[in-house]
Every structure is written in C-alpha cells, then in structure tokens.
Enzyme design. Structure first.
Site, PDB file in Angstrom:
ATOM      1  N   GLU A 143       0.841  -1.215   0.000  1.00  0.00           N
ATOM      2  CA  GLU A 143       0.000   0.000   0.000  1.00  0.00           C
ATOM      3  C   GLU A 143       0.867   1.253   0.000  1.00  0.00           C
ATOM      4  O   GLU A 143       1.849   1.336   0.752  1.00  0.00           O
ATOM      5  CB  GLU A 143      -0.907  -0.033   1.231  1.00  0.00           C
ATOM      6  CG  GLU A 143      -2.328   0.380   0.954  1.00  0.00           C
ATOM      7  CD  GLU A 143      -3.060  -0.551  -0.003  1.00  0.00           C
ATOM      8  OE1 GLU A 143      -3.174  -0.192  -1.193  1.00  0.00           O
ATOM      9  OE2 GLU A 143      -3.524  -1.627   0.426  1.00  0.00           O
TER      10      GLU A 143
ATOM     11  N   ASP B  46      -4.163   0.760  -9.669  1.00  0.00           N
ATOM     12  CA  ASP B  46      -5.574   0.448  -9.898  1.00  0.00           C
ATOM     13  C   ASP B  46      -5.857   0.188 -11.380  1.00  0.00           C
ATOM     14  O   ASP B  46      -6.561  -0.758 -11.737  1.00  0.00           O
ATOM     15  CB  ASP B  46      -6.462   1.592  -9.387  1.00  0.00           C
ATOM     16  CG  ASP B  46      -6.179   1.932  -7.935  1.00  0.00           C
ATOM     17  OD1 ASP B  46      -5.539   1.112  -7.257  1.00  0.00           O
ATOM     18  OD2 ASP B  46      -6.587   3.013  -7.490  1.00  0.00           O
TER      19      ASP B  46
HETATM   20  C1  GLA Z   1      -5.248   4.555  -4.111  1.00  0.00           C
HETATM   21  C2  GLA Z   1      -4.493   4.935  -5.381  1.00  0.00           C
HETATM   22  C3  GLA Z   1      -3.465   3.857  -5.746  1.00  0.00           C
HETATM   23  C4  GLA Z   1      -2.575   3.519  -4.568  1.00  0.00           C
HETATM   24  C5  GLA Z   1      -3.420   3.242  -3.330  1.00  0.00           C
HETATM   25  C6  GLA Z   1      -2.579   3.027  -2.108  1.00  0.00           C
HETATM   26  O1  GLA Z   1      -6.035   3.429  -4.359  1.00  0.00           O
HETATM   27  O2  GLA Z   1      -5.404   5.096  -6.446  1.00  0.00           O
HETATM   28  O3  GLA Z   1      -2.719   4.298  -6.856  1.00  0.00           O
HETATM   29  O4  GLA Z   1      -1.655   4.547  -4.329  1.00  0.00           O
HETATM   30  O5  GLA Z   1      -4.328   4.294  -3.066  1.00  0.00           O
HETATM   31  O6  GLA Z   1      -1.833   1.882  -2.226  1.00  0.00           O
END
Ligand code: GLA
Length: 383
Positions: free
Chosen positions: A33, A170
C-alpha cells in the site's frame, strides 16, 4: 446481474440491441500500500465486481452515455469539450482527452453503463469505469489494445483531468488481472507476474462502511513526504533506498518523514516476501505479512482510523483467519482478510456481529475471487 441490466437498459433507451459490451473489474490490494507512486511493488487481484457498458458506434463525433444508477446523461462532442462537467462525466471526458492527447483518433458511440464495484470503498470503482470506457472508445475507433499503455492513459486522465493524484496500481490491475491469480506489479518497469492464490482459502473484503472524507489531501501529503525523503537521499524514489540506509540517517531525518519512509520501504519487502509465501503455498506466512502491513499503515504511515483498526483486529482474532489488513488508499473503506474456506460462514457472521457491537455500524462482507481484467463481447443481433 449488471450485464443483463445494461443490455436491457440499452434496449429500452435505444430500441435495439447493443453491438458491444465492455467491462472492467475493481480490485482488492492484498499487500503493497502506497508503494505504487514510490516506484515500488504491489500485489492486487482483480475482483468479481465490475463496471459494464452496453454500446453501439455512431457515425458522428458524439458520445451519448447514460449512467444507469444515477439516471443521468452526458452528451459529449469529441471535437469540443471542456473540464468541469462534474462527477462521473469527468471520467468520460477525461478518458477521451487522454486518448486524443496520446494521438488517437476517436469516433462517437452511444450507450449505458452501470457497475457493482462499491463506490468510495477503496476497491477502485473509478479505475474500473475508466478502463471500461477506454475499451469502448478502442472498439468503436479501432484502436490497438495494449493493457499497459491503456492503463497509463487512464491514469493520466485521472491525474491531469479528474485531478486525483493516484499511482498506477488500480488501472494496471483492472486492465491486466488474471482469473485465479494475484498480480505482482513492479510499478517502475510495469512488468507483472502472476502469483497463484493459496488453496482452500478465500479473500474476504470487509467493508467498514466508513468513507474517506478528506483523504485526497492526506494522500497528496503522503506523496510529498515520500518525495521529500527520496530527495534527502538524492534518489529518484523510495524504491532506491534500503532500510539500512534509512536507519543510518535516523537521527538526521525528521521523525515523521522517517516513519513514512519506514512504511514504504518495509512494505516493498513485504510484497516480495508475500510473493514467495504464495509461491510456496503458505497462507500462514502471507497472513503474517498482511498483519504486519496493517500495523505499519496504522503506526508509521498513519492512514488507518479507529473503525478500521477495530475491524482488522476483529478479523485477525477469528478462527481460520490467517491475516487481515486495511486495503486501498486509506482513511476508511475496506479491509481484506485471508480466511480458511471451511471457516468462512462463521467468520462472516462473527465479524459482522462483533463490529456492530463494538462500533455500532453495519458492515458488509464481499466474498471475492480473482477475475480477468478489461474485456469486451460482440453481441449478435438477437439476444
Ligand atoms: C489509491 C491509489 C493507488 C494507490 C493506493 C494506495 O487506491 O489510487 O494508486 O496509491 O491508493 O496503495
């Protein structure tokens, strides 16, 4: 089923069958994360909740889309549009802009969309929509489909048009997920590795039903803190710094920055260790890493909240639970737990009950499995 729902809505609205369906899944991040924008490693899987679009091409440059669940419409002229349409419409104009900006010639289409990825829960409903939209544009405009390039285009739409500073995780997992596998993504090279999920276990997504609130500014602040540490070391990103190097500067670096970096650097190592655990078919080792990841997010990166910590602690204390952690950007949303298959029913019941007793909120549990990334179907004229 969302698929049938968008087909039927298309027929009701346009009086004939759609020609294409596009779809793209949300994701749950198993571990890794706030590592993506630090050029690090992540280990998400694409989940059985998706955005769906039913559509047909048009002969002109208009894109007419209905958001089924909101009962709202967008009528977009691809040769003349601006930022500021607001809400979900910004994703359509944003994706169109990013595709055109990359030199693609777009054609118009009309359609309806819906989805069952819970919104604002940290399961990437926006990346799912962006990729389903991009797939729709690619189909009607005859564009070559390269999942990595299209992920980058969607990320650009989100960063520069919608104005949210997300990393690449994502979009990459929504476009490139593989049925039955988690995907280790190296966010620097954008290379991916399929990793088998442990037998006789399931990943359960536990929705605290708390939402992010002012998380965007906190997300940007975390990014800036990570950059500040990389800059202090004269490196491109935290990916290039080891825990030993960080330790050497412990007395010099601001304590808060030290803890932020400690999370990211140790989290990168946990992702690599989690991949090994999965390759060895060792759910206990994976669960342990998930627990450590949660502690690191809670104590060093400080992106959790009371309800989330409680949910994770409840999950971790259940029989058959190998490990649990918060998933996604933070400050609310969902946790993810790795649970032995034969304990799932009692686990779900107990978690919902304990969370209600301790926090006074109704939580939701989404059983999840790994599905393929962005896809489409060409529909025959008769359905
Ligand atoms: C959000 C962002 C991702 C990532 C997560 C944390 O989901 O869209 O790109 O940084 O937070 O891991």
């Amino acid at each position: 089923m969302v698929k049938q729902k968008v087909i039927q809505a298309f027929i009701n609205e346009f009086g004939s069958n759609p020609e294409f369906l596009t779809h793209s899944p949300g994701r749950v991040n198993i571990i890794g994360e706030h590592t993506d924008y630090n050029d690090g490693f992540v280990l998400p899987m694409a989940i059985n909740y998706s955005a769906w679009i039913a559509l047909r091409p048009r002969d002109d440059l208009r894109v007419q889309v209905t958001a089924l669940d909101k009962k709202e419409k967008l009528d977009l002229d691809l040769s003349d549009y601006k930022k500021g349409t607001g809400g979900w419409r910004e994703y359509i104009t944003g994706v169109a802009w990013a595709l055109q900006d990359a030199g693609h010639e777009l054609k118009g289409w009309e359609g309806v969309f819906s989805g069952d990825v819970p919104i604002g829960a940290g399961l990437s409903s926006s990346a799912a929509l962006e990729l389903a939209l991009t797939r729709a544009f690619a189909l009607v405009s005859d564009l070559e489909w390269d999942p990595v390039q299209m992920s980058l285009i969607c990320q650009k739409a989100e960063n520069l048009w919608v104005g949210i500073n997300s990393g690449i995780m994502d979009q990459m997992i929504s476009s490139s997920g593989k049925e039955g596998f988690a995907l280790m993504i190296d966010c620097r090279s954008l290379k991916t590795k399929q990793v088998p999920l442990p037998k006789d276990t399931q990943l359960l997504i536990l929705d605290t039903t708390t939402r992010r609130g002012l998380a965007d500014s906190a997300y940007n602040e975390r990014q800036a803190q990570c950059e500040a540490v990389a800059c202090h070391f004269d490196k491109k990103s935290l990916r290039d710094i080891t825990l030993d190097q960080l330790e050497e500067r412990a007395g010099i670096l601001d304590l808060l920055l030290y803890r932020r970096a400690q999370h990211v650097i140790s989290e990168n190592q946990r992702v690599l260790d989690a991949v090994k655990a999965l390759q060895n078919g060792d759910p206990a080792a994976l669960g342990q890493l998930m627990n450590e990841s949660h502690a690191s997010m809670r104590d060093d990166f400080e992106i959790s909240r009371k309800e989330m910590d409680q949910m994770v602690a409840i999950a971790q204390s259940q029989p058959g639970c190998y490990g649990a952690r918060m998933t996604g950007g933070g400050f609310g949303g969902c946790a993810v737990a790795l649970v032995a298959e034969d304990q799932i029913e009692s686990f779900q019941e107990k978690v919902v009950q304990d969370y209600r007793e301790k926090i006074g909120l109704e939580s939701k549990v989404y059983p999840s499995f790994a599905v393929n990334g962005t896809g489409f179907e060409v529909l025959s004229q008769k359905i």
